[in-house]
Write an enzyme that holds these catalytic residues in place. Sequence first.
Site, PDB file in Angstrom:
ATOM      1  N   ASN A 157       0.850  -1.191   0.000  1.00  0.00           N
ATOM      2  CA  ASN A 157       0.000   0.000   0.000  1.00  0.00           C
ATOM      3  C   ASN A 157       0.890   1.247   0.000  1.00  0.00           C
ATOM      4  OD1 ASN A 157      -1.431   2.275   1.145  1.00  0.00           O
ATOM      5  ND2 ASN A 157      -3.123   0.865   1.501  1.00  0.00           N
ATOM      6  N   ASP A 180      -0.200   4.515  -0.069  1.00  0.00           N
ATOM      7  CA  ASP A 180      -0.913   5.742   0.336  1.00  0.00           C
ATOM      8  C   ASP A 180      -0.006   6.721   1.084  1.00  0.00           C
ATOM      9  OD1 ASP A 180      -3.133   4.513  -0.683  1.00  0.00           O
ATOM     10  OD2 ASP A 180      -4.099   4.164   1.258  1.00  0.00           O
ATOM     11  N   HIS A 181       0.902   6.175   1.914  1.00  0.00           N
ATOM     12  CA  HIS A 181       1.724   7.058   2.750  1.00  0.00           C
ATOM     13  C   HIS A 181       2.656   7.941   1.936  1.00  0.00           C
ATOM     14  CE1 HIS A 181       0.268   5.528   6.510  1.00  0.00           C
ATOM     15  NE2 HIS A 181       0.425   4.307   6.067  1.00  0.00           N
ATOM     16  N   ARG A 224       2.827  19.034   1.623  1.00  0.00           N
ATOM     17  CA  ARG A 224       3.341  20.299   1.097  1.00  0.00           C
ATOM     18  C   ARG A 224       2.553  20.772  -0.120  1.00  0.00           C
ATOM     19  NH1 ARG A 224       8.532  22.233   2.851  1.00  0.00           N
ATOM     20  NH2 ARG A 224       8.353  21.937   5.078  1.00  0.00           N
ATOM     21  N   HIS A 250      -5.706   3.451  -1.714  1.00  0.00           N
ATOM     22  CA  HIS A 250      -7.053   3.752  -1.223  1.00  0.00           C
ATOM     23  C   HIS A 250      -7.419   5.147  -1.732  1.00  0.00           C
ATOM     24  CE1 HIS A 250      -9.905   3.931   2.532  1.00  0.00           C
ATOM     25  NE2 HIS A 250     -10.509   4.289   1.419  1.00  0.00           N
ATOM     26  N   ARG A 298      -9.659   7.892  -1.336  1.00  0.00           N
ATOM     27  CA  ARG A 298     -10.667   8.318  -0.356  1.00  0.00           C
ATOM     28  C   ARG A 298     -11.579   9.379  -0.944  1.00  0.00           C
ATOM     29  NH1 ARG A 298     -10.754   7.583   5.078  1.00  0.00           N
ATOM     30  NH2 ARG A 298      -9.353   5.968   5.810  1.00  0.00           N
ATOM     31  N   ARG A 347      -7.603  12.695   0.433  1.00  0.00           N
ATOM     32  CA  ARG A 347      -6.582  13.215   1.360  1.00  0.00           C
ATOM     33  C   ARG A 347      -5.164  12.767   0.997  1.00  0.00           C
ATOM     34  NH1 ARG A 347      -7.735   9.881   6.918  1.00  0.00           N
ATOM     35  NH2 ARG A 347      -9.837  10.632   6.592  1.00  0.00           N
ATOM     36  N   HIS A 348      -5.036  11.638   0.304  1.00  0.00           N
ATOM     37  CA  HIS A 348      -3.681  11.254  -0.130  1.00  0.00           C
ATOM     38  C   HIS A 348      -3.656  10.893  -1.621  1.00  0.00           C
ATOM     39  CE1 HIS A 348      -5.414   7.436   1.151  1.00  0.00           C
ATOM     40  NE2 HIS A 348      -5.150   7.623   2.426  1.00  0.00           N
ATOM     41  N   GLU A 391      -8.613   0.182  -3.253  1.00  0.00           N
ATOM     42  CA  GLU A 391      -9.498   0.189  -2.076  1.00  0.00           C
ATOM     43  C   GLU A 391     -10.398   1.405  -2.182  1.00  0.00           C
ATOM     44  OE1 GLU A 391      -7.372   0.470   1.549  1.00  0.00           O
ATOM     45  OE2 GLU A 391      -6.127  -1.249   1.112  1.00  0.00           O
ATOM     46  N   THR A 427      -7.053   5.996   9.767  1.00  0.00           N
ATOM     47  CA  THR A 427      -6.886   4.926   8.780  1.00  0.00           C
ATOM     48  C   THR A 427      -8.171   4.112   8.805  1.00  0.00           C
ATOM     49  OG1 THR A 427      -5.524   3.022   8.125  1.00  0.00           O
ATOM     50  CG2 THR A 427      -5.734   3.419  10.489  1.00  0.00           C
ATOM     51  N   THR A 428      -8.254   3.059   7.953  1.00  0.00           N
ATOM     52  CA  THR A 428      -9.484   2.273   7.912  1.00  0.00           C
ATOM     53  C   THR A 428      -9.682   1.545   9.242  1.00  0.00           C
ATOM     54  OG1 THR A 428      -8.852   1.875   5.622  1.00  0.00           O
ATOM     55  CG2 THR A 428     -10.776   0.692   6.439  1.00  0.00           C
ATOM     56  N   GLU A 466     -10.773  -9.782   2.242  1.00  0.00           N
ATOM     57  CA  GLU A 466      -9.513  -9.413   2.885  1.00  0.00           C
ATOM     58  C   GLU A 466      -9.794  -9.372   4.377  1.00  0.00           C
ATOM     59  OE1 GLU A 466      -7.216  -6.122   1.351  1.00  0.00           O
ATOM     60  OE2 GLU A 466      -6.234  -5.835   3.291  1.00  0.00           O
ATOM     61  N   HIS A 493      -3.696  -5.045   7.395  1.00  0.00           N
ATOM     62  CA  HIS A 493      -3.874  -3.966   8.363  1.00  0.00           C
ATOM     63  C   HIS A 493      -3.043  -4.183   9.611  1.00  0.00           C
ATOM     64  CE1 HIS A 493      -5.545  -0.488  10.341  1.00  0.00           C
ATOM     65  NE2 HIS A 493      -6.044  -0.157   9.169  1.00  0.00           N
ATOM     66  N   GLY A 494      -2.131  -3.246   9.824  1.00  0.00           N
ATOM     67  CA  GLY A 494      -1.311  -3.277  11.036  1.00  0.00           C
ATOM     68  C   GLY A 494      -0.221  -4.338  11.009  1.00  0.00           C
ATOM     69  N   GLY A 522       1.198  -1.661   4.308  1.00  0.00           N
ATOM     70  CA  GLY A 522       1.595  -0.307   3.943  1.00  0.00           C
ATOM     71  C   GLY A 522       2.494   0.354   4.970  1.00  0.00           C
ATOM     72  N   HIS A 523       1.943   0.688   6.125  1.00  0.00           N
ATOM     73  CA  HIS A 523       2.620   1.557   7.085  1.00  0.00           C
ATOM     74  C   HIS A 523       3.991   1.037   7.506  1.00  0.00           C
ATOM     75  CE1 HIS A 523       3.431   3.486  10.987  1.00  0.00           C
ATOM     76  NE2 HIS A 523       2.900   4.541  10.388  1.00  0.00           N
TER      77      HIS A 523
HETATM   78  N1  PXP Z   1      -5.644  -3.416   3.671  1.00  0.00           N
HETATM   79  C1  PXP Z   1      -6.644  -2.499   3.764  1.00  0.00           C
HETATM   80  C2  PXP Z   1      -7.986  -2.868   3.235  1.00  0.00           C
HETATM   81  C3  PXP Z   1      -6.402  -1.215   4.298  1.00  0.00           C
HETATM   82  O1  PXP Z   1      -7.403  -0.318   4.365  1.00  0.00           O
HETATM   83  C4  PXP Z   1      -5.102  -0.903   4.722  1.00  0.00           C
HETATM   84  C5  PXP Z   1      -4.824   0.482   5.268  1.00  0.00           C
HETATM   85  O2  PXP Z   1      -4.987   1.421   4.285  1.00  0.00           O
HETATM   86  C6  PXP Z   1      -4.093  -1.862   4.595  1.00  0.00           C
HETATM   87  C7  PXP Z   1      -4.395  -3.127   4.089  1.00  0.00           C
HETATM   88  C8  PXP Z   1      -2.684  -1.598   5.006  1.00  0.00           C
HETATM   89  O3  PXP Z   1      -2.624  -1.374   6.387  1.00  0.00           O
HETATM   90  P1  PXP Z   1      -1.261  -0.919   7.047  1.00  0.00           P
HETATM   91  O4  PXP Z   1      -0.923   0.426   6.466  1.00  0.00           O
HETATM   92  O5  PXP Z   1      -1.576  -0.852   8.506  1.00  0.00           O
HETATM   93  O6  PXP Z   1      -0.226  -1.945   6.702  1.00  0.00           O
END
Ligand code: PXP
Length: 305
Positions: free
Chosen positions: A75, A77-78, A86, A111, A113, A117-118, A138, A168-169, A219, A259-260, A281-282
């Site tokens: 992911n 998005d970050h 900026r 994602h 949104r 936002r990103h 997403e 976040t989601t 998922e 996620h996480g 992602g994160h």
């Molecule tokens: N999967 C889904 C459906 C998500 O919404 C997210 C967060 O955007 C992720 C995976 C990735 O999560 P993380 O950034 O915590 O790894």
Amino acid sequence: MQCAKTVNFNPELDDFFMSTSLSLAPRSSQAVCFLLPPRSFCNNELTFCKLMHSAIVCTNKRRQMGGSVARLGVNIDHVATLRQARGGSEPDPVAAAVLVELAGADGIVVHLREDRRHIQDRDLNLLKDVLQTKLDLEMGADEAMVKVALSVKPHLVTLVPERRQELTTEGGLEVAGQRDRIKGIVDMLHDGGIPVSLFIEPDPAQIKAAHKIAADYVELHTGRYANARRLKEEQAELEAITHAAKLAYKLGMGVNAGHGLTYRNVKRLIQIPEIVEYNIGHSIMARAILVGLDRAVREMKQLVG
Ligand code: PXP
């Protein structure tokens, strides 16, 4: 797969599946990459069963060869969040996506949104053009987003719950409680030829509801597992995810998870053979700031498969 046992298997389909898997994952470090066939790609139930069988055969072959069966979706998005901070053009998430693919990821997740936002619409269009692997979009389950998806045609849409205020989601999509509404969205995407995944809690009621409305994938939301602070709590969450993955697989859906997830907590999850893809992602982006994007992706890919 109950029905797989009653099907006369066609070796040509096995070959077709093998080559499709390979072409969809050309940069994978593994010899063969396993991708469950989306139900909407198959014109009838029998074809689906045959493809499922081929997928199982491929998986077993890979296991015998000592290979892994899981794919890594990253992911990005970050990267877009940093750019938006900026309001300029750097860093470009499209450039990041190319590097992520070169480092061995099997797909890119973004994602889009409602408040943009990103990730921006421009990112989505460019990504669809330049990616060599696959684009997982997403998005919230609403008609405005369906319009965007139908024009971009990502390889997969993952429907997620979306609240404006959240960081976040948070939590999975409530499918069981709004089956008709979500089914309407799934049908529109299927009519446009786009397979659909539902981001849900590892809860049997949600999985059965996802199956009833013909989702191709689920998922599984791994947030509660990732946030568990005690071993007993983590074990309970792991068991819930294992049970949910087996149920979804038995019902014929592909199983992704995310996620996480981090370099530490993903290690226990990869023991669940039904999960074919991890979307992360994160943790990868946080590590990339310190060690570089290429190394961060390669290290996670090595853990996942
Ligand atoms: N999967 C889904 C459906 C998500 O919404 C997210 C967060 O955007 C992720 C995976 C990735 O999560 P993380 O950034 O915590 O790894």
